[in-house]
Design an enzyme around this catalytic site. Sequence first.
Site, PDB file in Angstrom:
ATOM      1  N   LYS A 152       0.412   8.523  -0.283  1.00  0.00           N
ATOM      2  CA  LYS A 152       0.305   9.005   1.088  1.00  0.00           C
ATOM      3  C   LYS A 152      -1.140   9.356   1.444  1.00  0.00           C
ATOM      4  O   LYS A 152      -1.828  10.047   0.706  1.00  0.00           O
ATOM      5  CB  LYS A 152       1.202  10.225   1.284  1.00  0.00           C
ATOM      6  N   HIS A 192      -4.342  14.044  10.890  1.00  0.00           N
ATOM      7  CA  HIS A 192      -4.498  14.116  12.357  1.00  0.00           C
ATOM      8  C   HIS A 192      -5.738  13.368  12.837  1.00  0.00           C
ATOM      9  O   HIS A 192      -5.914  13.194  14.052  1.00  0.00           O
ATOM     10  CB  HIS A 192      -4.623  15.578  12.807  1.00  0.00           C
ATOM     11  N   ARG A 222      12.751  20.378   9.935  1.00  0.00           N
ATOM     12  CA  ARG A 222      11.624  21.254   9.660  1.00  0.00           C
ATOM     13  C   ARG A 222      12.007  22.711   9.913  1.00  0.00           C
ATOM     14  O   ARG A 222      12.823  23.004  10.770  1.00  0.00           O
ATOM     15  CB  ARG A 222      10.466  20.855  10.590  1.00  0.00           C
ATOM     16  N   LYS A 248      10.591  11.924   9.673  1.00  0.00           N
ATOM     17  CA  LYS A 248      10.948  12.982   8.718  1.00  0.00           C
ATOM     18  C   LYS A 248      12.388  12.799   8.253  1.00  0.00           C
ATOM     19  O   LYS A 248      13.256  12.416   9.032  1.00  0.00           O
ATOM     20  CB  LYS A 248      10.762  14.362   9.351  1.00  0.00           C
ATOM     21  N   LYS A 303      -3.236  13.097   1.196  1.00  0.00           N
ATOM     22  CA  LYS A 303      -2.678  13.960   0.159  1.00  0.00           C
ATOM     23  C   LYS A 303      -3.448  13.766  -1.144  1.00  0.00           C
ATOM     24  O   LYS A 303      -3.827  12.654  -1.497  1.00  0.00           O
ATOM     25  CB  LYS A 303      -1.200  13.633  -0.088  1.00  0.00           C
ATOM     26  N   THR A 304      -3.687  14.866  -1.856  1.00  0.00           N
ATOM     27  CA  THR A 304      -4.287  14.810  -3.189  1.00  0.00           C
ATOM     28  C   THR A 304      -3.361  15.559  -4.141  1.00  0.00           C
ATOM     29  O   THR A 304      -2.326  16.070  -3.726  1.00  0.00           O
ATOM     30  CB  THR A 304      -5.674  15.479  -3.203  1.00  0.00           C
ATOM     31  N   ASP A 338       4.896   6.172  14.923  1.00  0.00           N
ATOM     32  CA  ASP A 338       6.200   6.832  14.800  1.00  0.00           C
ATOM     33  C   ASP A 338       6.592   7.571  16.081  1.00  0.00           C
ATOM     34  O   ASP A 338       7.736   8.023  16.214  1.00  0.00           O
ATOM     35  CB  ASP A 338       6.209   7.799  13.604  1.00  0.00           C
ATOM     36  N   GLN A 377       9.713  16.133  24.720  1.00  0.00           N
ATOM     37  CA  GLN A 377       8.429  15.425  24.749  1.00  0.00           C
ATOM     38  C   GLN A 377       8.335  14.538  25.986  1.00  0.00           C
ATOM     39  O   GLN A 377       7.272  14.388  26.580  1.00  0.00           O
ATOM     40  CB  GLN A 377       8.246  14.579  23.483  1.00  0.00           C
ATOM     41  N   HIS A 422      -5.233  18.552   9.650  1.00  0.00           N
ATOM     42  CA  HIS A 422      -5.627  17.944   8.376  1.00  0.00           C
ATOM     43  C   HIS A 422      -6.049  16.495   8.616  1.00  0.00           C
ATOM     44  O   HIS A 422      -6.012  16.020   9.761  1.00  0.00           O
ATOM     45  CB  HIS A 422      -4.497  18.054   7.343  1.00  0.00           C
ATOM     46  N   THR A 462       1.914  23.211  13.467  1.00  0.00           N
ATOM     47  CA  THR A 462       2.704  23.590  12.293  1.00  0.00           C
ATOM     48  C   THR A 462       1.876  24.360  11.268  1.00  0.00           C
ATOM     49  O   THR A 462       2.408  24.886  10.300  1.00  0.00           O
ATOM     50  CB  THR A 462       3.313  22.346  11.626  1.00  0.00           C
TER      51      THR A 462
END
Length: 428
Positions: free
Chosen positions: A230, A47, A85, A81, A233-234, A195, A174, A44, A39
């Site tokens: 989360k 992962h 997306r 989600k 995340k910042t 998930d 999948q 990040h 994506t």
Amino acid sequence: MTNFVEELRWRGMLQDIMPGTEEKLNEGMTSGYIGFDPTADSLHVGHLTQIMTLIHFQRAGHKPYALVGGATGMVGDPSGKSDERNLQTEAMVEHNLAGMKKQLSKFLTFEEKGNGAVMVNNNDWFKDMNLFTFIRDVGKHITVNYMMAKDSVKRRLDGDSGLSFTEFCYQLIQGFDFYYLWKYHNCLVQMGGSDQWGNIVTGTELIRRKDAGTAYAITTHLIKKADGTKFGKTESGAVWLNPERTSPYKFYQFWLNASDDDTKKWIRIFTLKTKEEIESLEKEHDAAPHLRILQKALAEDITIRTHSEEALETAIKTSEFLFGNGSLEFFATLSDAQVLEIFEGVPQFELSRQELQQGLDASTLLAEKSSVFASKGEAKKLIQGGGVSLNKEKIKEATAIFNTEHLLNGKYIIVQKGKKNYFLLIAV
């Protein structure tokens, strides 16, 4: 050969495991895979749990496959989600794949022999498959009732945004990935975040129904921060593995600023340190928490493996410069891009080089020519109290004169108000 499942278990990573999986892995080298959706052109820190899972899998003597979803990246996975997306073009996906391949190569050993890692792209087996082939060879084996029972599907159907047919089919796609890798690459195990359990189990079911085969599943915990925010995340967004998206300094700071509760979990998950090493570090940390021994050990380990020892050294020196007694000599080694990276989010003000050349007193420089202070009176008061530094040196008098000779790298003046409030003045 070490026990892979036990390794995940003591590190606090293991969530779900299909019966018989641990026994199968203990029989000898087994191939297994994890899928990554392209994506973005970088992975990040979200992962990293799955990357670490593949690392432990390979270190335990098994053969890891990294599946990059060149085809599925153009569809979208509804798991976890609340909204659909945005779909990507083939060109976007190809660009993202190249970036991900480069990053995964830093963590896994890719070679043809033995248990060397292998990277595969599901577009290779989906690109020539038409709809009729798919619904005949895949769709007929899994019932709609089975697909509707999945939590990820139920949540979206009960929500406001609903679920498109495209995303509804994702578990079949999948599932076929797993079938293809099982049949042609002897991948017996699929791993992923918790998930993904529903999608992974659909794959084992397809293998059973289509070829009467047996496959296995393992999932890991989804990482959450102790304060409920989360992970990964910042305030400025996601923490990326690509240094052009998140600088090594900011990457290092993300781990260094973790809470004690989070660090005690993360050092098990994101480093390769042994149980004995971690427990020893924890004892040192608990004896002197203010030294942040655990945070430093975690930040150093993951920064080196994601970037390099050189990047870690620069990150540490940058931290020392900003928060300790770092030298101006170090600042002189930084490029303009690095300076702006370090001071991203810090208030910045432009100064007239011509006015600075003539000389400006401290209160004028900090109150009139910039907005470090609201007024000259406020500036004088804090300067007299010893609370203002310019280029790492305390200003002694509000009447002290500053000019272009005080510019660092011929361009910058760094102002510090108190211990942590920084301002960057830029001569133009």
